[in-house]
Design a protein around this motif. Sequence first.
Motif, PDB file in Angstrom:
ATOM      1  N   LEU A  23       0.806  -1.214   0.000  1.00 17.58           N
ATOM      2  CA  LEU A  23       0.000   0.000   0.000  1.00 17.58           C
ATOM      3  C   LEU A  23       0.845   1.272   0.000  1.00 17.58           C
ATOM      4  CD1 LEU A  23      -2.814  -1.019   2.505  1.00 17.58           C
ATOM      5  CD2 LEU A  23      -3.172  -0.292   0.148  1.00 17.58           C
TER       6      LEU A  23
ATOM      7  N   THR B  49      -0.443   3.794  -2.373  1.00 18.05           N
ATOM      8  CA  THR B  49      -1.746   4.274  -1.900  1.00 18.05           C
ATOM      9  C   THR B  49      -1.567   5.304  -0.791  1.00 18.05           C
ATOM     10  OG1 THR B  49      -2.790   2.163  -2.459  1.00 18.05           O
ATOM     11  CG2 THR B  49      -3.932   3.550  -0.869  1.00 18.05           C
TER      12      THR B  49
ATOM     13  N   ASP C 286      -0.221   8.535  -2.344  1.00 13.06           N
ATOM     14  CA  ASP C 286      -1.258   9.205  -3.119  1.00 13.06           C
ATOM     15  C   ASP C 286      -2.322   9.837  -2.226  1.00 13.06           C
ATOM     16  OD1 ASP C 286       0.075   8.420  -5.353  1.00 13.06           O
ATOM     17  OD2 ASP C 286      -1.291   6.780  -5.866  1.00 13.06           O
ATOM     18  N   HIS C 287      -2.583   9.242  -1.070  1.00 16.77           N
ATOM     19  CA  HIS C 287      -3.534   9.844  -0.133  1.00 16.77           C
ATOM     20  C   HIS C 287      -3.122  11.275   0.194  1.00 16.77           C
ATOM     21  CE1 HIS C 287      -5.956  10.410   3.546  1.00 16.77           C
ATOM     22  NE2 HIS C 287      -4.852  10.937   4.042  1.00 16.77           N
TER      23      HIS C 287
ATOM     24  N   GLN D 116     -13.721  -0.164  -5.258  1.00 16.93           N
ATOM     25  CA  GLN D 116     -12.336  -0.343  -5.704  1.00 16.93           C
ATOM     26  C   GLN D 116     -11.931  -1.806  -5.524  1.00 16.93           C
ATOM     27  OE1 GLN D 116     -10.222   2.204  -3.045  1.00 16.93           O
ATOM     28  NE2 GLN D 116     -10.840   4.109  -4.035  1.00 16.93           N
TER      29      GLN D 116
ATOM     30  N   ARG E 229      -8.618  -2.525  -5.732  1.00 17.88           N
ATOM     31  CA  ARG E 229      -7.190  -2.429  -5.423  1.00 17.88           C
ATOM     32  C   ARG E 229      -7.013  -1.552  -4.185  1.00 17.88           C
ATOM     33  NH1 ARG E 229      -3.914  -0.166 -10.218  1.00 17.88           N
ATOM     34  NH2 ARG E 229      -2.255  -0.689  -8.762  1.00 17.88           N
ATOM     35  N   GLY E 230      -5.799  -1.523  -3.673  1.00 17.63           N
ATOM     36  CA  GLY E 230      -5.470  -0.624  -2.573  1.00 17.63           C
ATOM     37  C   GLY E 230      -6.346  -0.840  -1.354  1.00 17.63           C
TER      38      GLY E 230
ATOM     39  N   GLY F 184     -10.022   8.292  -3.723  1.00 14.78           N
ATOM     40  CA  GLY F 184      -9.208   7.646  -4.752  1.00 14.78           C
ATOM     41  C   GLY F 184      -9.970   7.047  -5.912  1.00 14.78           C
TER      42      GLY F 184
ATOM     43  N   ARG G 203      -2.014   5.616 -10.226  1.00 14.55           N
ATOM     44  CA  ARG G 203      -2.500   6.094  -8.941  1.00 14.55           C
ATOM     45  C   ARG G 203      -3.875   5.499  -8.710  1.00 14.55           C
ATOM     46  NH1 ARG G 203       0.736  10.385  -7.542  1.00 14.55           N
ATOM     47  NH2 ARG G 203       1.882  11.317  -9.249  1.00 14.55           N
TER      48      ARG G 203
END
Length: 514
Positions: free
Chosen positions: A388, A391, A394-395, A441, A443-444, A501, A513
């Motif tokens: 992660l 992730t 990107d948060h 989602q 993913r992540g 996201g 992303r």
Amino acid sequence: MGPVSTTSLAADLPAPDRSRRLRDALLAADFTADGLLDLLGAPAYAALARSETVPALRATRGHSPLETLVRLFLLQRPVVHEDARSALPLDDALADGWVVKDGDGVRASVDVRPYGGPEGQDWFIVSDLGCAVGGAGGASGRDERVVLGVGGASTTLAGITVRTPVSSALDIGTGSGIQALHAAQHATRVTATDLNPRALAFARLTLALSGAPEADLREGSLLEPVASETYDLIVSNPPFVISPGARLTYRDGGMGGDDLCRSLVQQSGERLNEGGFAQFLANWQHVEGEDWQERVRSWVPRGCDAWIVQREVQDVTQYAELWLRDSGDHRTAPEEYAARYDAWLDEFEARRTKAIGFGWITLRKSGSGAEQPSIVVEDWPHPVEQPLGETVRDHFERQDYLRTHDDAALLEEHFVLADEVMQEQVGLPGAEDPEHVVLRQNRGMRRATKVDHVAAGFAGVCDGSLSAGRILDAIAQLVGEDPVLLRDRTPQAIRLLVEEGFLRPASWAGSQRG
């Protein structure tokens, strides 16, 4: 306190000086994570991770070098000299202390566990005997300075860590060196600290046997050994267990309640360079009459943004039983076990603690002292997809973006739907229209969010070609709604989809992303 010479840290541990020859022998025998899976098969391999050794013993009844190494280092069984010599540079291994004589054979002096790196590297984690297989089995009554191997907590922290190349990284409470090993792949300089000198010696062995650069190893508690130095990345899987006392160095911090985690988080802000990340695993108390989110939010140091994720909550009885088993107290006399259990509950009662939370804390040094910091505290017990690190990074980028873009700017932006987002329509069977729409989602963090038909339609056509405002105008025409009113009420939904996201600005499309 400056760097510590590990030559005097633990005289009973192996010397790392000729570890290259041992590493070559381990690799030649395919003593790797993949090699173990091939040899043992999935059921025995999974059982080994649970500290159940019988299936692996049955699968290693031959005399191949790989079977010998599994029995020697993972199962801690003596092997005859002939088998050991076919698998190892035996004279070096004996001289350096990796193995010792045992009657007509040899036995291992330490656990050596194959560990697959994130890019397929073949690494080896060195720890105390009996503490590599499974990892989370704990000390089980061993000496308080025991050094554990790979466990679920250590792999979780490694998976959530931001892996941007940096000049300097600090691993606080390094233990057997797992986090320092990961950091060595993307940090020019790695410093590792630990209160236990044996842990520093094990960390050096782990790095050497894995073919990684040496780290700057320093003895001392938490941040004390690094004085006023600053770093681009700080990671720690600290002794976060909230317990009555400090019996076991590897897990019990010795401070009252959750003070150790609080002080570590608060002090780390001063040790971060601008834009740097500090990432921790932690426990925190759920105190009667207090909001746990506000409690943990108060730990965030000035000048830092934060993302705090609670992954699990246990009531005080579950928590006490977990750590009593970890230390082997459940094997003591019933009255002794009951007395220790009572001591845990007395501690929690005195602190008005009703439950304990476990989770991840990530800080980013934003330096925005005058601005309102971004502090997100959430409860997320649902499955996630590791790693992660991206992730997490990107948060914080999304938080920066949203702080600098008002509603008008959002409507001018071009957005792209994140990869692997699916739409679900939820409602009663046979109903003409669904009750609501869920975007999910895969993913992540694997988030799911409920949206209305406008937001769902908006997200579905976001491919970067049109601005948000133009998409809303088209939707307004389709559904017969006033475009001005739609532009007024939709930015809040867009902001949420960006924050979680589901959408990203098209200018970010060059990098992945989620």
